[in-house]
Scaffold this motif. Structure first.
Motif, mmCIF file in Angstrom:
data_model
loop_
_atom_site.group_PDB
_atom_site.id
_atom_site.type_symbol
_atom_site.label_atom_id
_atom_site.label_comp_id
_atom_site.label_asym_id
_atom_site.label_seq_id
_atom_site.Cartn_x
_atom_site.Cartn_y
_atom_site.Cartn_z
ATOM 1 N N GLY A 187 0.797 -1.225 0.000
ATOM 2 C CA GLY A 187 0.000 0.000 0.000
ATOM 3 C C GLY A 187 0.825 1.268 0.000
ATOM 4 O O GLY A 187 0.598 2.180 -0.796
ATOM 5 N N ARG A 188 1.814 1.336 0.904
ATOM 6 C CA ARG A 188 2.653 2.533 1.014
ATOM 7 C C ARG A 188 4.115 2.127 1.103
ATOM 8 O O ARG A 188 4.463 1.180 1.813
ATOM 9 N N VAL A 189 4.943 2.865 0.379
ATOM 10 C CA VAL A 189 6.381 2.605 0.391
ATOM 11 C C VAL A 189 7.095 3.861 0.882
ATOM 12 O O VAL A 189 6.865 4.961 0.368
ATOM 13 N N PHE A 190 7.951 3.682 1.881
ATOM 14 C CA PHE A 190 8.786 4.774 2.382
ATOM 15 C C PHE A 190 10.235 4.423 2.051
ATOM 16 O O PHE A 190 10.628 3.259 2.124
ATOM 17 N N ALA A 191 11.015 5.424 1.703
ATOM 18 C CA ALA A 191 12.413 5.175 1.351
ATOM 19 C C ALA A 191 13.308 6.176 2.068
ATOM 20 O O ALA A 191 12.999 7.368 2.132
ATOM 21 N N ILE A 192 14.409 5.661 2.595
ATOM 22 C CA ILE A 192 15.364 6.497 3.321
ATOM 23 C C ILE A 192 16.785 6.160 2.862
ATOM 24 O O ILE A 192 17.052 5.055 2.386
ATOM 25 N N ALA A 193 17.683 7.118 3.014
ATOM 26 C CA ALA A 193 19.100 6.908 2.725
ATOM 27 C C ALA A 193 19.901 7.520 3.865
ATOM 28 O O ALA A 193 19.483 8.512 4.473
ATOM 29 N N THR A 194 21.062 6.943 4.146
ATOM 30 C CA THR A 194 21.823 7.366 5.324
ATOM 31 C C THR A 194 23.191 7.940 4.939
ATOM 32 O O THR A 194 23.323 8.617 3.920
ATOM 33 N N ALA A 195 24.203 7.683 5.758
ATOM 34 C CA ALA A 195 25.454 8.449 5.735
ATOM 35 C C ALA A 195 26.130 8.525 4.379
ATOM 36 O O ALA A 195 26.554 9.612 3.947
ATOM 37 N N ALA A 196 26.286 7.391 3.682
ATOM 38 C CA ALA A 196 27.039 7.414 2.421
ATOM 39 C C ALA A 196 26.409 8.379 1.416
ATOM 40 O O ALA A 196 27.113 9.166 0.763
ATOM 41 N N CYS A 197 25.088 8.348 1.320
ATOM 42 C CA CYS A 197 24.400 9.194 0.336
ATOM 43 C C CYS A 197 24.424 10.665 0.727
ATOM 44 O O CYS A 197 24.434 11.539 -0.140
ATOM 45 N N ARG A 198 24.418 10.952 2.021
ATOM 46 C CA ARG A 198 24.435 12.365 2.420
ATOM 47 C C ARG A 198 25.849 12.939 2.382
ATOM 48 O O ARG A 198 26.024 14.154 2.275
ATOM 49 N N ASP A 199 26.885 12.082 2.447
ATOM 50 C CA ASP A 199 28.265 12.571 2.489
ATOM 51 C C ASP A 199 28.939 12.602 1.123
ATOM 52 O O ASP A 199 29.858 13.405 0.898
ATOM 53 N N ALA A 200 28.539 11.732 0.195
ATOM 54 C CA ALA A 200 29.215 11.620 -1.101
ATOM 55 C C ALA A 200 28.813 12.768 -2.033
ATOM 56 O O ALA A 200 27.644 13.166 -2.078
ATOM 57 N N SER A 201 29.759 13.269 -2.790
ATOM 58 C CA SER A 201 29.447 14.366 -3.711
ATOM 59 C C SER A 201 28.547 13.909 -4.857
ATOM 60 O O SER A 201 27.812 14.711 -5.436
ATOM 61 N N ASN A 202 28.608 12.615 -5.187
ATOM 62 C CA ASN A 202 27.701 12.103 -6.228
ATOM 63 C C ASN A 202 26.449 11.467 -5.629
ATOM 64 O O ASN A 202 25.693 10.794 -6.334
ATOM 65 N N GLY A 203 26.242 11.704 -4.318
ATOM 66 C CA GLY A 203 25.048 11.191 -3.657
ATOM 67 C C GLY A 203 23.758 11.711 -4.270
ATOM 68 O O GLY A 203 22.829 10.932 -4.519
ATOM 69 N N PRO A 204 23.646 13.049 -4.539
ATOM 70 C CA PRO A 204 22.408 13.570 -5.133
ATOM 71 C C PRO A 204 22.068 12.927 -6.473
ATOM 72 O O PRO A 204 20.903 12.655 -6.766
ATOM 73 N N ASP A 205 23.092 12.675 -7.303
ATOM 74 C CA ASP A 205 22.839 12.037 -8.595
ATOM 75 C C ASP A 205 22.321 10.616 -8.403
ATOM 76 O O ASP A 205 21.377 10.190 -9.084
ATOM 77 N N PHE A 206 22.947 9.887 -7.476
ATOM 78 C CA PHE A 206 22.494 8.524 -7.197
ATOM 79 C C PHE A 206 21.055 8.523 -6.684
ATOM 80 O O PHE A 206 20.228 7.706 -7.112
ATOM 81 N N ILE A 207 20.743 9.445 -5.768
ATOM 82 C CA ILE A 207 19.396 9.508 -5.205
ATOM 83 C C ILE A 207 18.369 9.825 -6.286
ATOM 84 O O ILE A 207 17.267 9.249 -6.317
ATOM 85 N N ALA A 208 18.711 10.711 -7.201
ATOM 86 C CA ALA A 208 17.784 11.042 -8.289
ATOM 87 C C ALA A 208 17.488 9.811 -9.142
ATOM 88 O O ALA A 208 16.329 9.558 -9.518
ATOM 89 N N ARG A 209 18.518 9.045 -9.453
ATOM 90 C CA ARG A 209 18.318 7.807 -10.224
ATOM 91 C C ARG A 209 17.505 6.794 -9.420
ATOM 92 O O ARG A 209 16.629 6.112 -9.971
ATOM 93 N N ALA A 210 17.789 6.704 -8.130
ATOM 94 C CA ALA A 210 17.073 5.752 -7.271
ATOM 95 C C ALA A 210 15.601 6.124 -7.152
ATOM 96 O O ALA A 210 14.720 5.248 -7.140
ATOM 97 N N GLU A 211 15.309 7.425 -7.079
ATOM 98 C CA GLU A 211 13.917 7.859 -6.972
ATOM 99 C C GLU A 211 13.128 7.532 -8.233
ATOM 100 O O GLU A 211 11.937 7.174 -8.153
#
Length: 500
Positions: free
Chosen positions: A80-104
């Motif tokens: 019914g509902r999906v929640f998604a979270i990301a932790t330290a690696a994604c918030r610290d890496a400079s390419n984290g935002p790009d990865f998160i955009a692809r993941a979303e």
């Protein structure tokens, strides 16, 4: 009768961690979370973030592949509902935002990148969800970071984040344990909130610390294989951590088959961090919790009324509804044992009463099992149950209470000695007493509602009587009388049955 699960009532959490990417699907958003699917992939997103500032390309590809599968699984399971979270690696890496955009785009949901304080708070809420009235310091050790936060019952204070996750520490120290020891010492010595941990509990959250607990359970021959709520003294944990580091120095960690290959190199770093926390915080006890950020995220989304409910009682209620012959009868049994406790002036703490009520709710869940095995099978179901808000000692008490209800109290039908040894003699005697009460109640009522309310207790001196209302007089028989006399003897009374 089992209630059919409503379509779309389930919830899922996709957890993009620094070491693993995981999907957990729960039956519903309730006080007692029931996982119905759990899968992880050890991707190692955070293994080079400290040295290169980047998520490793191969780790990104592996994570995205897992996320495609997770999204497909959610569709197949009609979540019914999906929640998604990301932790330290994604918030610290400079390419984290790009990865998160692809993941979303793959997951088709917004991914919340947790800040350090936010991650610490959710870890604390997870412990509140899974531990009854916690009091101590929560430490959530991931691949990229360590979150520390103080929790007292339902109150959470502000937390801190340190770059001491297993992968991050390995990266920072260039795989040198001597250098890692210096880094951990410098970081931990600066954490003021740890000084509030003296004499309290340290709640260890995270997969690598759970792996340490698994090794300790196997090596010590402990009778339960349940990670959640596993408790050892701080002194024992300190000794174990140091022994594990010696094994690492001798290159003997590869022999530990109970831990996944990808996690073994991180064990020594986890042991090192735990050793320094114990040195500074000086806790009395270490308790391992499988409830963490994911459960904290869902706990936060409950109404306040739901959050304040007792997690153990909610879990027992659910099992009662699913497995007992009559859910209503279990509640009548609670009231029946309440009356018995009042009449015989049974000394009970609030916690004793809570466990008695949980045992009442679970007292009929083994009725479908073959009669020769109901005791042992129900004991196993209770002590190994996938629920929280109960310690291992309490699991043993509730499980043995129901065991005695099925197996009886004779010397020929005793539970495993290792299980009995988890309780003090007085706790074991109380479990036998409760089991004897269940044997009387279920024999009288055949687990049907409406019968127990028509039976009443009366005490006169050293005599305990069970009185049946006239309409139930034909239920009285010699077997009922003998079981009631056995119950009365356990509280040093003479028992008798009276028809009114």
């Amino acid at each position: 009768m089992k209630r059919p699960r409503k379509r779309g009532s389930s919830v899922a959490v996709i957890d993009i961690g620094s070491n693993s990417v995981r999907l957990v699907v729960y039956e519903g958003l309730t006080r007692s979370l029931i996982p119905i699917f759990n899968e992880k992939t050890l991707c190692g997103l955070g293994r080079e973030v400290q040295s290169t500032g980047l998520l490793a390309p191969d780790a990104v590809d592996k994570a995205l592949t897992s996320l495609r599968r997770f999204r497909a699984l959610c569709r197949v399971m009609q979540v019914g509902r999906v929640f998604a979270i990301a932790t330290a690696a994604c918030r610290d890496a400079s390419n984290g935002p790009d990865f998160i955009a692809r993941a979303e785009r793959i997951c088709a949901v917004k991914i919340e990148i947790l800040s350090g304080p936010r991650e610490a708070r959710l870890s604390a809420l997870g412990v509140i969800s899974g531990i009854h009235h916690p009091d101590g310091i929560v430490g959530d050790l991931g691949g990229g970071s360590l979150e520390l936060i103080d929790v007292r019952r339902n109150s959470v204070r502000s937390g801190v984040t340190l770059p001491l996750g297993g992968l991050a520490l390995q990266d920072l120290a260039h795989k040198s344990l001597k250098r890692a020891d210096r880094i951990v010492r410098e970081e931990i010595d600066e954490v003021e909130l740890l000084t509030a941990g003296r004499g309290r509990t340290f709640y260890a959250v995270g997969g690598t610390w759970r792996a340490l607990a698994r090794i300790h359970i196997i090596q010590s021959g402990y009778p339960l294989q349940v990670m959640h709520g596993y408790s050892i003294s701080a002194a024992e944990a300190l000794d174990f951590s140091r022994r594990l580091r010696r094994l690492a120095a001798a290159d003997m960690l590869a022999d530990i088959e109970s831990v996944a290959d990808a996690r073994r190199p991180l064990l020594t770093y986890a042991a090192l961090v735990l050793e320094h926390i114990i040195r500074v915080a000086k806790p009395k006890t270490i308790v391992f919790s499988t409830f963490g950020v994911r459960e904290g995220l869902l706990h936060e989304k409950l109404s306040e009324a739901e959050r304040t409910k007792d997690g153990l009682i909610c879990a027992a209620e659910e099992l009662n509804r699913l497995l007992s012959r009559s859910a209503k009868h279990a509640h009548e049994l609670i009231a029946w044992t309440d009356r018995l406790a009042r009449v015989v002036k049974l000394r009970e703490t609030e916690e004793d009463r809570r466990l008695r009520h949980a045992a009442c709710l679970l007292s009929d869940i083994g009725w479908r099992v073959h009669p020769d095995h109901r005791g042992e099978q129900t004991l196993s179901l209770v002590v190994n149950g996938n629920f929280g808000a109960i310690t291992h000692t309490e699991r043993a008490f509730v499980g043995l209470s129901v065991f005695y209800r099925y197996a009886g109290l004779s010397e020929e039908n005793q539970p495993p000695l290792t299980m009995q040894e988890l309780l003090t003699p007085s706790q074991l005697e109380r479990a036998r007493l409760l089991g004897a009460a269940f044997r009387v109640a279920h024999l009288i009522s055949a687990a049907r509602p409406g019968v127990l309310p028509a039976t009443h207790f009366r005490s006169e001196g050293r005599k305990l009587m069970l009185m049946f209302e006239h309409r139930l007089g034909d239920l009285v028989a010699d077997r009922v009388g003998s079981r009631f006399k056995q119950l009365a003897r356990l509280i040093n009374r003479a028992g008798s049955i009276v028809r009114r």
